[in-house]
Design a protein around this motif. Structure first.
Motif, mmCIF file in Angstrom:
data_model
loop_
_atom_site.group_PDB
_atom_site.id
_atom_site.type_symbol
_atom_site.label_atom_id
_atom_site.label_comp_id
_atom_site.label_asym_id
_atom_site.label_seq_id
_atom_site.Cartn_x
_atom_site.Cartn_y
_atom_site.Cartn_z
ATOM 1 N N VAL A 102 4.543 34.948 -43.542
ATOM 2 C CA VAL A 102 4.678 33.691 -44.279
ATOM 3 C C VAL A 102 6.004 33.028 -43.923
ATOM 4 N N LEU A 103 6.108 31.745 -44.232
ATOM 5 C CA LEU A 103 7.360 31.007 -44.129
ATOM 6 C C LEU A 103 7.961 30.907 -45.533
ATOM 7 N N ALA A 104 9.202 31.379 -45.674
ATOM 8 C CA ALA A 104 9.865 31.370 -46.974
ATOM 9 C C ALA A 104 11.044 30.406 -46.940
ATOM 10 N N VAL A 105 11.150 29.572 -47.963
ATOM 11 C CA VAL A 105 12.254 28.612 -48.050
ATOM 12 C C VAL A 105 13.557 29.380 -48.298
ATOM 13 N N LYS A 106 14.548 29.193 -47.411
ATOM 14 C CA LYS A 106 15.806 29.919 -47.520
ATOM 15 C C LYS A 106 16.998 29.011 -47.786
ATOM 16 N N SER A 107 16.866 27.734 -47.542
ATOM 17 C CA SER A 107 17.966 26.817 -47.851
ATOM 18 C C SER A 107 17.420 25.416 -48.096
ATOM 19 N N LEU A 108 18.116 24.687 -48.965
ATOM 20 C CA LEU A 108 17.729 23.311 -49.287
ATOM 21 C C LEU A 108 18.993 22.520 -49.583
ATOM 22 N N GLU A 109 19.158 21.415 -48.890
ATOM 23 C CA GLU A 109 20.349 20.576 -49.052
ATOM 24 C C GLU A 109 19.911 19.118 -49.166
ATOM 25 N N GLY A 110 20.480 18.403 -50.122
ATOM 26 C CA GLY A 110 20.151 16.994 -50.286
ATOM 27 C C GLY A 110 18.801 16.784 -50.949
ATOM 28 N N LYS A 111 18.241 15.602 -50.755
ATOM 29 C CA LYS A 111 16.963 15.236 -51.367
ATOM 30 C C LYS A 111 15.850 15.381 -50.338
ATOM 31 N N PHE A 112 14.945 16.307 -50.621
ATOM 32 C CA PHE A 112 13.851 16.598 -49.693
ATOM 33 C C PHE A 112 12.530 16.526 -50.454
ATOM 34 N N PRO A 113 11.860 15.354 -50.435
ATOM 35 C CA PRO A 113 10.571 15.222 -51.125
ATOM 36 C C PRO A 113 9.529 16.150 -50.497
ATOM 37 N N PRO A 114 8.861 16.988 -51.279
ATOM 38 C CA PRO A 114 7.865 17.911 -50.713
ATOM 39 C C PRO A 114 6.750 17.146 -49.995
ATOM 40 N N PRO A 115 6.498 17.467 -48.721
ATOM 41 C CA PRO A 115 5.439 16.762 -47.985
ATOM 42 C C PRO A 115 4.076 17.418 -48.135
ATOM 43 N N TYR A 116 3.921 18.280 -49.127
ATOM 44 C CA TYR A 116 2.667 18.989 -49.365
ATOM 45 C C TYR A 116 2.220 18.737 -50.802
ATOM 46 N N LYS A 117 0.989 19.059 -51.101
ATOM 47 C CA LYS A 117 0.464 18.830 -52.446
ATOM 48 C C LYS A 117 1.063 19.832 -53.424
ATOM 49 N N LEU A 118 1.685 19.321 -54.475
ATOM 50 C CA LEU A 118 2.287 20.180 -55.485
ATOM 51 C C LEU A 118 1.207 20.795 -56.374
ATOM 52 N N PRO A 119 1.484 21.961 -56.977
ATOM 53 C CA PRO A 119 0.509 22.556 -57.899
ATOM 54 C C PRO A 119 0.165 21.601 -59.039
ATOM 55 N N GLU A 120 -1.081 21.647 -59.462
ATOM 56 C CA GLU A 120 -1.543 20.720 -60.491
ATOM 57 C C GLU A 120 -0.782 20.881 -61.804
ATOM 58 N N ASP A 121 -0.398 22.134 -62.136
ATOM 59 C CA ASP A 121 0.248 22.379 -63.422
ATOM 60 C C ASP A 121 1.769 22.269 -63.365
ATOM 61 N N LEU A 122 2.323 21.819 -62.219
ATOM 62 C CA LEU A 122 3.774 21.701 -62.101
ATOM 63 C C LEU A 122 4.230 20.334 -62.616
ATOM 64 N N PRO A 123 5.087 20.305 -63.637
ATOM 65 C CA PRO A 123 5.591 19.011 -64.124
ATOM 66 C C PRO A 123 6.372 18.267 -63.045
ATOM 67 N N HIS A 124 6.181 16.959 -62.957
ATOM 68 C CA HIS A 124 6.862 16.152 -61.951
ATOM 69 C C HIS A 124 8.258 15.772 -62.432
ATOM 70 N N LYS A 125 9.103 16.802 -62.525
ATOM 71 C CA LYS A 125 10.503 16.624 -62.880
ATOM 72 C C LYS A 125 11.348 17.147 -61.724
ATOM 73 N N PRO A 126 12.433 16.439 -61.381
ATOM 74 C CA PRO A 126 13.215 16.835 -60.201
ATOM 75 C C PRO A 126 13.616 18.303 -60.180
ATOM 76 N N ILE A 127 14.127 18.829 -61.306
ATOM 77 C CA ILE A 127 14.596 20.210 -61.323
ATOM 78 C C ILE A 127 13.448 21.191 -61.165
ATOM 79 N N ARG A 128 12.271 20.881 -61.749
ATOM 80 C CA ARG A 128 11.122 21.770 -61.639
ATOM 81 C C ARG A 128 10.550 21.757 -60.225
#
Length: 557
Positions: free
Chosen positions: A176-202
């Motif tokens: 699998v590919l595992a996220v190891k670092s994130l810097e700045g604002k990176f909008p997810p380019p994939y479909k988010l889970p249906e039950d995930l609230p659309h809040k920046p921190i979540r």
């Protein structure tokens, strides 16, 4: 004299024409192969002669033949006169001057190309030197890989003018590919889970701890293809980007995806983004990013070697200590509880210390069974395990539901700010021996299975959800059961289901359920032993890298 050529004279004319044609071809070949220098005058003279011979043959008039030869001789006389009166030294000087001018132009072009190459590789060497030096400087950091990737992300953002950067490392073991670092604002380019609230921190937290298959999604497909991809228009019809609108922070802009390679193998995927409405990445920016990624790949070699060495040394030392404490936290003996037959199987992996189980008989109507799998290894996981164990022992003797107990512990763990990963999958079963009912709640991925003696069926009743320690407001669900004699509740950690045989095949939930169904008439202890034997037979001598824990609770009456 009759001007008409006699009928037999055409034969020598044709022979002469053929000979001229052969001569013309031979001279042309010598010109093509550059074996000799022949003036174009000779080609012209021979061509005129061949044409005259053929025309004479066609019209049977010798006058044409005479005119043809006169014309050929005239061309040769002019060429010979030019050679006779011209100065060979001046011709040579003129030729040399022309060659010098051509060579001078070629040299200028060559020097310019060399300077461009020197400038390009000078930049590459400088970037390589900078990243290798930085990587060496992070050897003394507590988390060298995270520190290096954070610096790498910031360097990419600076050089490309991007707004966000993420690095996904390839986990060869789990594929699998595992996220190891994130810097700045990176909008997810994939479909988010249906039950995930659309809040920046979540959304950010969900992405930071996400894993992606190497196919069937935008990250995996680009990683597997192994070529950089510049997505200028994310909203295009055939774009692989999924738009999770309408929130502004989720709107996607241009993306740049660059696979990182070592020895021809893909080891990571570097993802760069710009905000919606921004200009796409240019070819020069893409080239700069590829250069930096290639340099980072070189710098990661010594860093990975150092991390592997230090991790092995630390795990060996910490693992020995943690293993002793882990054993102390587990129940020494299974308690004897009326109406229940309890079995367990526990096989800790070397230096992991991530699994724990507990049985808390608070009172007749509240007997709590807990199966936990703590993220991490060694002392870190042991500390979190001890905290979770203590909290459950503190709150289990209440009248609150199983889900509420999980939520209490989750809020307490999320409040810890000790810098360690504090995530755990926990399954909790509260059994009431008075009315023979059970209430089940789970966090994370630990499965709970229910075997119905009346129906002869076994099914998974647990619900996969966020583990403990991710978000303090997470809510969990209760699953209520009415039990009968012969019914069985089973819970285990993923180490049981994901243990591997020599072919890399996982044991799987299917094998576990088959063993339980085949031995449903046995006691809880014997069922656990049958599962243990099945796993040993399946895995053989293959080394396992995760703890294996199993709890079996059988209703006797």
């Amino acid at each position: 004299m009759d001007s008409t050529i006699d009928s037999f004279v055409h034969i020598p004319i044709l022979i002469a024409a053929a000979a001229g044609l052969i001569l013309f071809i031979l001279l042309l070949l010598s010109k093509i192969r550059n074996t000799s220098k022949v003036s174009f005058v000779f080609y012209l003279a021979i061509g005129v002669s061949i044409a005259g011979l053929l025309y004479t043959y066609k019209n049977r008039q010798i006058m044409y033949l005479v005119v043809t030869f006169l014309l050929s001789e005239f061309l040769l006389i002019i060429y010979a006169f030019v050679l006779a009166v011209s100065d060979p030294k001046k011709r040579a000087q003129k030729k040399n001057q022309k060659e010098k001018e051509q060579n001078s132009d070629a040299d200028a072009i060559t020097k310019e190309a060399i300077e461009q190459i020197k400038e390009k590789y000078s930049d590459i060497i400088s970037i390589n030197r900078d990243l290798v030096t930085k990587a060496a400087g992070f050897f003394s950091s507590e988390d060298a890989m995270s520190a290096f990737l954070q610096y790498f992300d910031k360097l990419l953002l600076e050089k490309t003018g991007a707004d966000g950067c993420a690095v996904l490392l390839y986990d060869e073991f789990d594929d699998v590919l595992a996220v190891k670092s994130l810097e700045g604002k990176f909008p997810p380019p994939y479909k988010l889970p249906e039950d995930l609230p659309h809040k920046p921190i979540r959304v950010e937290t969900n992405f930071k701890f996400s894993q992606f298959a190497v196919s069937g999604n935008i990250f995996g497909d680009i990683f597997t293809a192994g070529k950089p991809v510049n997505i200028a228009e994310p909203n295009a019809k055939n774009s692989p980007v999924f738009q999770n609108e309408p929130e502004e922070f989720l709107k996607c802009g241009p993306y740049l995806f660059i696979p990182m390679q070592q020895d021809g193998e893909n080891i990571a995927l570097v993802c760069i983004s710009r905000a919606a409405g921004q200009e796409p990445f240019t070819q020069d920016e893409m080239n700069d990013a590829c250069t930096i990624v290639e340099a980072a790949s070189t710098a990661l070699r010594p860093l990975n070697s150092f991390i592997a060495f230090t991790e092995h040394a630390e795990l060996t030392k910490e693992g020995d200590i943690a293993t002793k404490f882990q054993k102390a936290l587990l129940p020494e003996k299974m308690p004897v509880i009326n109406k229940l037959s309890i079995g367990k199987y526990s096989m800790p992996a070397e230096n992991v210390c991530g699994d724990y189980y507990d049985i808390i008989p608070s009172r007749k109507e509240r007997i709590t069974f807990i199966m936990g799998d703590v993220a991490g290894k060694g002392m870190n996981s042991l500390i979190i395990m001890a905290m979770i164990r203590a909290m459950f022992r503190l709150v289990s003797n209440t009248n609150k539901s199983s889900a509420t107990l999980l939520e209490w512990v989750n809020r307490a763990i999320c409040s810890e700010k000790n810098g360690m990963d504090h995530f755990a999958s926990v399954s909790l079963i509260n059994y009431n021996s008075i009315d023979n009912t059970a209430q089940v709640a789970t966090s994370g991925t630990n499965p709970v299975l229910f075997y119905s003696a009346a129906e002869g069926t076994i099914k998974k009743i647990s619900i996969d959800c966020e583990p403990i320690g991710v978000e303090k407001t997470t809510e969990y669900k209760d699953i209520d059961l009415t039990l009968n004699a012969g019914d069985i509740l089973i819970s285990c950690t993923d180490g049981v289901l994901e243990c591997l045989n020599e072919n890399g095949v996982q044991y799987s939930l299917n094998n576990l359920t088959n063993v339980i169904k085949a031995n449903c008439k046995l006691s809880g202890k014997d069922i656990a032993n049958k599962v243990k034997d099945s796993i040993k037979k399946f895995c053989g001598t293959t080394q396992q890298y995760d703890d294996q824990s199993l709890l079996v609770v059988k209703i006797q009456g």
